[in-house]
Design an enzyme around this catalytic site. Structure first.
Site, PDB file in Angstrom:
ATOM      1  CB  THR A  48      17.179   1.706  -2.219  1.00 25.54           C
ATOM      2  OG1 THR A  48      16.878   2.691  -3.211  1.00 25.54           O
ATOM      3  CG2 THR A  48      16.138   0.607  -2.278  1.00 25.54           C
ATOM      4  CG  HIS A 169      11.484  -2.747  -3.511  1.00 23.86           C
ATOM      5  ND1 HIS A 169      12.449  -1.773  -3.399  1.00 23.86           N
ATOM      6  CD2 HIS A 169      11.823  -3.485  -4.592  1.00 23.86           C
ATOM      7  CE1 HIS A 169      13.338  -1.920  -4.362  1.00 23.86           C
ATOM      8  NE2 HIS A 169      12.988  -2.961  -5.110  1.00 23.86           N
ATOM      9  NE  ARG A 172      10.575  -5.092  -7.799  1.00 25.23           N
ATOM     10  CZ  ARG A 172      11.360  -4.993  -8.869  1.00 25.23           C
ATOM     11  NH1 ARG A 172      11.229  -5.853  -9.854  1.00 25.23           N
ATOM     12  NH2 ARG A 172      12.262  -4.047  -8.951  1.00 25.23           N
TER      13      ARG A 172
END
Length: 216
Positions: A48, A169, A172
């Site tokens: 990520t 994502h 947000r």
């Protein structure tokens, strides 16, 4: 990475398993996660890259969301209105983040908001060299999540990723960020013949799936 179920417990399930890794400041923690995923026979790893700094998550500030849960008059009222939550919290094992608790107390033994956790525990200076090292250490199917530009998609191919996940994502992290579906076509056109491309977010009904498929 900061889930409440351990890699080893999830490894006991026979379904395909993809581990979503967040890079912390301590490189030993990252290596530990990778080696545990190998032993637990996870099928793929996803890095990520779109949350090394927490966005201004207003809902989390309003609710005061922390790990472990913080008892306040408001949260106590919420627990009282949901007795099954209280029973689950009291009768089950102590709340912890078993994948990282060997290295850090934050979130397991020290109360901390999700925003604070991201901003104090994650490595903010992660770069493409770090990604290459993780890919080499994992030595298996590897995706990079959080790609929103053609240039980054091309770099993912260059460093040896198996797949990319086009994602903002959930919208947000940055306000006014493009929707994932708006970036998908450009990424597919640029690298779709060289790498697997997934899209994350905004899929609400079958027609959304059709649109994503039509865009590649």
């Amino acid at each position: 990475t900061i889930g409440t179920r351990s890699i080893e417990e999830l490894g006991g399930f026979t379904a395909p398993k993809l581990f979503q890794i967040y890079v912390h400041k301590d490189p030993a923690l990252t290596s530990d996660l990778i080696s545990r995923c190998k032993v637990a026979k996870f099928d793929a790893l996803t890095l990520t890259v779109d949350a090394i700094v927490a966005g201004n998550r207003e809902r989390d500030y309003i609710t005061g969301m922390t790990t472990p849960p913080k008892l306040t008059p408001k949260s106590l009222l919420s627990f009282a209105l949901h007795p099954e939550w209280s029973l689950n919290y009291v009768l089950r094992e102590k709340f912890s983040l078993p994948n990282v608790s060997k290295f850090i107390d934050a979130g397991s033994n020290v109360q901390m908001s999700i925003v604070e956790y991201l901003n104090t525990q994650m490595k903010r200076s992660i770069n493409w060299d770090d990604v290459s090292l993780i890919i080499e250490e994992w030595n298996g199917p590897f995706a990079i999540k959080g790609v929103m530009s053609v240039d980054d998609a091309k770099r993912c191919v260059d460093v040896g990723a198996s797949a990319i996940i086009v994602s903002n994502h959930g919208g947000r992290q940055l306000d006014n960020c493009p929707a994932s579906i708006d970036a998908l076509m450009h990424v597919v056109d640029a690298v779709g013949d060289r790498i697997e491309v997934f899209v994350d977010g905004g899929i609400r009904r079958g027609s959304d799936v059709v649109k994503a498929r039509a865009l590649g």
